[in-house]
Design an enzyme around this catalytic site. Structure first.
Site, PDB file in Angstrom:
ATOM      1  N   HIS A  31       0.853  -1.185   0.000  1.00  0.00           N
ATOM      2  CA  HIS A  31       0.000   0.000   0.000  1.00  0.00           C
ATOM      3  C   HIS A  31       0.888   1.232   0.000  1.00  0.00           C
ATOM      4  CE1 HIS A  31      -3.777  -2.021   0.605  1.00  0.00           C
ATOM      5  NE2 HIS A  31      -3.219  -2.769   1.536  1.00  0.00           N
ATOM      6  N   CYS A  51      -0.690   1.873  -4.991  1.00  0.00           N
ATOM      7  CA  CYS A  51      -1.441   3.041  -5.435  1.00  0.00           C
ATOM      8  C   CYS A  51      -0.454   4.182  -5.643  1.00  0.00           C
ATOM      9  CB  CYS A  51      -2.457   3.456  -4.371  1.00  0.00           C
ATOM     10  SG  CYS A  51      -3.654   2.173  -4.047  1.00  0.00           S
TER      11      CYS A  51
END
Lengths: 394, 583
Positions: free
Chosen positions: A144, A186
């Site tokens: 992440h 991301c």
């Protein structure tokens, strides 16, 4: 002495010249997520691990960092297995896997130490990235992330500047020939924005302010099992790069990105690579993913370079002989340094001996009551003194 | 450096279940697999691999059956005797009886390591110990580098040298890393790690037989308790699904038994099983280094009553144990021929079960109390024997943030059929903790009277850690290593002193854990408050209310006005001149 110089002269003929071809392949595969619902990050990393092994890189040259144990997680309905596809055709974990950093060892500090090879004494070689200036390194990170940061194990972060500085340290120390940096998180493309060391090609799965998505989930495992960008990269690698003789290039790999399928815009950074995009696009995929080694033969055309090499070797021989002579007389600099260190060590040992460790002590019951009585008597005595003292002072 | 190179090549051979016929004492390699069916459909599988090396060859690094990588790590760290254990799961004493190998091949949940290290000073021994841990962590791919000074103890009573050592200056160091061990697969990892309890051990010790040269012996065992029904689930679809009504095994003696009401008793039945079912593949025949005969040549043993029938394949000879000994049968395999057998379904009601050895003592340890500041530790010992008391040593190695109070250590008899007074705590060895450097080490010598239940308790305080000392999953809690119980004064059949160990379960300690999002919360709240406060005050200080026509002339406004005026006049001039021209 003549024999020595003759040997060195013979050895000089075998010295390699400047290296243009890489001589070893290493891979650093990092998953940065913990907890069961991040199963797909582990399976991303393990799929890359299997690919890289399939193409020949041995375990001793792969550093696998997995923060959590999905295979033996009590929530895993398939014990001892990790799947990256809902058809559960291939188990990525059960056999022949070597995880070098597991659990709490996957930290930002350990990762940067691994890259820059700054370790304390005693760290085993299976945990070190022992590359040299001829090594090509593949670095794959997943987890992440956000705008210029990547989260490690839900408790700390690494920023794009940290990565950039670590890679430039590696460049200074000549720890790699060329590097391919891949990242699936991301806003992944922001992570390589700050790189400034040369010899690197970087690719990420999504632009700034864009998320990267998972591909599909397995209903029996219960969570998503692979991410989109990694899925399509793997699809290319499995269908097109089937063996070490494959001539597919990085240009082919990056051209295969399809924004419609990946649902985010992957990016590539070429400007740090010598020769820019043209040279980068012509690099073969197996130069980074596979175990392809080059052999560099010295160019014997110019006599002058040979003479220079021989002269430097003669100097080297003379230096060694001086050193040997000085050692016999115990006058070398190294000896001075060692004896100083010996003094320091003796001091340290003395200090430690003074703070000698206490072993476990034996407690007896009788001691307790005696001690209690002594304590009470002492308190009573002091109380009495205090009372009398207040009496004395008028 | 490849991990798992430490296991001898023959262990990989065992992956295909080659059962190496073993060996008279002169040769160097021995293998055995012992299978013991346990009640309620479980199976205890014990693998043992032993090999020897002469001490001279070992010292000169001439390794044959001894794994080179492990030998080099041990020599580099000056370790003379090594005991390494990887264990997970819980041994269910009530159902399964006494532990295999008397608990000597078992470790704390996670990794347990104890070694005798040769050195002149304690500090040097500690340094070598850390080197040993680093080396072994690289070799076994386990996080043993976390066994540092904070997890190392020097027990005085609980462990004894089992090898023969000539040199006296040996230091014993013991470290536990409770929790996940992280060993990659041995045998078939899918089956081993699906077991209810598994333990893998590596023992290296020197052995000197009188009159002969000394040997270095390495002994590796893998024990696991598999649930047969679970092991038989197919790899592709291990999720248990509801069975068809006709497949249900019901208890027909119940009054309500009928077509639509069933009391399932399939747990009391042991399903039929074979080696292929349980391990995924049959034994692939005997090892080519086989011995042709002798008692150690039978390397696959089944501990079942003689009355139990077993169908065996063609590739093995059966030899039953003689009357008077424990009932078992062993198989000698043929080289090159796969061997398997079929055990039929048995039920506890109809078939004779093998007698399981009863555990001498049962120990259970739990934490008591509530709250984030303090708690208590309670260990309950049950002595089932009606006549024999049990003397034991309870060894606990506690982390530094669990601070026990030794003055609260109490032992009391909870229930007893023994009528007389009994002194329970015989002796106590205690080493206090040093914050962040060393944990607490407690060794209590206890005597448990016959037919009694004894409870040993003490209170402790919990410490709050620094912000960076919490692991990434801090709210899970911290694992406290299991206690090691060593039963004293026991002798084996030939009168030699026998070591019997058992370990309690590990515990999860819930420490006061901060809210890790608080620094972020504080920063944004404070910044917001400051911005609002500063903005409001600045506004109030600077703002003045005046009537519209009293508004003072703004300098910039003036400049803008004059600039506009000039532009307008310029325009007029141009258009004016044009107009003049055109006109």
């Amino acid at each position: 002495m003549h024999l020595k110089s003759a040997i060195f002269w013979a050895v000089a003929l075998l010295l390699p010249a400047i290296q243009c071809v890489h001589t070893s392949n290493w891979a650093v595969l990092v998953s940065t997520s913990r907890f069961w619902f991040n199963y797909r990050h582990l399976s991303n990393t393990l799929s890359l691990y299997r690919t890289v092994k399939r193409l020949g890189i041995p375990d001793s040259q792969i550093l696998l960092l997995l923060p959590d144990d999905m295979a033996c997680n009590p929530r895993n309905a398939f014990p001892g297995t990790v799947y990256s596809n809902a058809d559960r055709h291939m188990d990525l974990y059960g056999e022949n896997v070597e995880v070098d950093y597991r659990g709490y060892e996957v930290t930002v500090e350990n990762f940067i130490r691994l890259l820059t090879d700054r370790w304390e004494e005693g760290v085993p070689s299976s945990k070190r990235l022992m590359t040299d200036e001829g090594s090509n390194i593949l670095i794959y990170m997943t987890g992440h992330g956000g705008n210029e940061f990547l989260k490690f194990q839900d408790s700390e972060e690494i920023s794009s500047w940290d990565l950039a500085d670590a890679f430039s340290q590696m460049r200074e120390k000549k720890r790699y020939n060329e590097m391919l940096f891949m990242i699936d998180t991301c806003q992944a493309n922001t992570l390589y924005r700050q790189f400034y060391a040369d010899g690197m090609i970087a690719t990420g799965s999504s632009e700034e302010d864009e998320s990267s998505y998972s591909h599909h989930a397995d209903n029996d495992v219960g969570v998503a099992v692979i991410d989109r960008w990694t899925y399509y990269v793997l699809q290319f690698l499995e269908n097109e790069v089937t063996s070490l003789q494959s001539e597919k290039t990085l240009g082919d790999l990056f051209d295969s990105y399809d924004v419609e399928k990946i649902h985010s815009r992957p990016g590539v950074r070429w400007d740090l690579f010598p020769g820019g995009e043209e040279a980068g696009r012509n690099r073969r995929v197996v130069d980074f993913f596979g175990n392809v080694q080059g052999v560099e033969v010295q160019d014997q055309n110019s006599k002058d370079s040979l003479r220079e090499d021989l002269e430097s070797l003669m100097r080297l021989v003379k230096d060694y002989e001086d050193f040997a002579a000085a050692q016999e007389k115990n006058k070398t600099m190294m000896h001075d340094a060692m004896s100083q260190r010996g003094i320091v060590q003796k001091l340290q040992v003395q200090q430690q001996n003074q703070q000698k460790a206490v072993g476990s002590m034996r407690l007896k019951k009788e001691n307790l009551s005696v001690r209690q009585i002594t304590g009470v008597a002492l308190l009573a005595g002091l109380g009495g003194l205090w009372y009398l003292g207040s009496k004395v002072v008028i | 450096m490849k991990c798992l190179v430490s296991l001898p090549e023959a262990l990989w051979v065992l992956l295909t279940f080659v059962s190496c016929l073993s060996i008279v004492a002169a040769t160097d390699y021995f293998e055995r697999l012992d299978l013991t069916p346990l009640p309620l459909g479980s199976l205890l599988a014990s693998f043992e691999f032993r090999s020897n090396e002469s001490l001279e060859a070992y010292a000169s690094q001439d390794f044959r059956y001894f794994p080179r990588s492990l030998g080099q790590v041990l020599q580099h760290a000056g370790t003379k005797e090594l005991h390494l254990r990887f264990t997970t799961g819980r041994w269910d004493t009530e159902t399964w009886g006494a532990r295999p190998w008397d608990g000597t091949k078992e470790g704390a949940t996670g990794v347990e390591l104890w070694a005798w290290i040769e050195s002149d000073t304690e500090q040097e021994a500690m340094r070598k110990w850390l080197t040993l841990n680093q080396g072994l962590s690289g070799l076994f791919c386990a996080s043993m580098n976390f066994i540092d000074e904070t997890r190392t103890t020097k027990p005085s009573l609980s462990f004894q040298r089992t090898g023969d050592h000539r040199n006296a200056s040996l230091h014993l160091l013991h470290g536990v890393l409770p929790g996940k061990a992280g060993v990659a697969s041995l045998l078939d990892g899918h089956k081993v790690f699906d077991a209810s309890w598994q333990s893998m051990s590596v023992d290296v010790r020197p052995r000197c037989v009188s009159g002969q040269n000394c040997l270095v012996e390495i002994d590796q065992t893998i024990d696991m308790v598999l649930n047969i029904a679970r092991a038989k689930r197919p790899r592709e679809d291990p999720i248990p699904r509801p069975v068809q009504p006709y497949e249900l095994i019901c208890d027909e003696t119940k009054p309500y038994h009928s077509q639509d009401t069933c009391y399932p008793i399939d747990a009391l039945e042991t399903p039929a099983w074979s080696l292929k079912d349980v391990f995924g593949r049959p034994a692939a025949g005997a090892c080519p280094l086989a011995e042709e005969g002798g008692p150690e040549a039978k390397s696959l043993c089944l501990n079942i009553p003689h009355s139990q029938g077993v169908w065996i394949g063609a590739g093995g000879f059966e030899v039953r144990s003689p009357p008077g000994e424990a009932e078992k049968r062993c198989y000698q395999m043929i080289a090159g021929e796969p061997f398997d057998f079929d055990m039929p379904k048995t039920s506890v009601r109809t078939h004779k079960q093998i007698e399981l050895e009863e555990e001498l003592i049962t120990a259970e340890r739990t934490m008591t109390g509530h709250g984030a500041a303090k708690g208590g530790m309670r260990t309950v010992f049950t002595n089932p024997s009606a006549t024999e008391p049990v003397n034991l040593v309870l060894f606990e190695s506690l982390p530094w943030f669990l601070r026990p109070f030794m003055h609260t250590l109490k032992a009391q008899i909870v229930e007893s059929e023994f009528p007389f007074e009994w002194e329970i705590i015989k002796d106590l060895y205690y080493r206090p903790a040093v914050d962040r450097r060393r944990g607490t080490q407690i060794e209590v010598v206890l005597s448990i009277p016959p037919a009694s239940v004894v409870m040993v308790t003490y209170d402790f305080d919990k410490a709050i850690l620094r912000y960076t000392e919490y692991p990434p999953d801090a709210n899970r809690g911290f694992i406290v290593a299991p206690a090691v119980v060593r039963i004293l004064d026991k002798a084996d059949a030939s009168g030699n002193a026998k070591a019997i160990y058992l370990r309690t379960t590990s515990l999860l300690l819930a420490l006061p854990t901060p809210d890790f999002s608080m620094p972020y919360n504080v920063i944004i709240l404070t910044s917001t408050v400051m911005a609002l406060a500063f903005g409001s005050i600045f506004n109030i200080l600077i703002r003045r209310f005046v009537a519209f026509d009293e508004v003072p002339e703004n300098k910039i406004g003036k400049l803008v006005k004059s600039a506009r005026l000039r532009v307008a006049t310029l325009k007029e001039k141009i258009t004016g001149t044009k107009a003049d021209k055109t006109e």
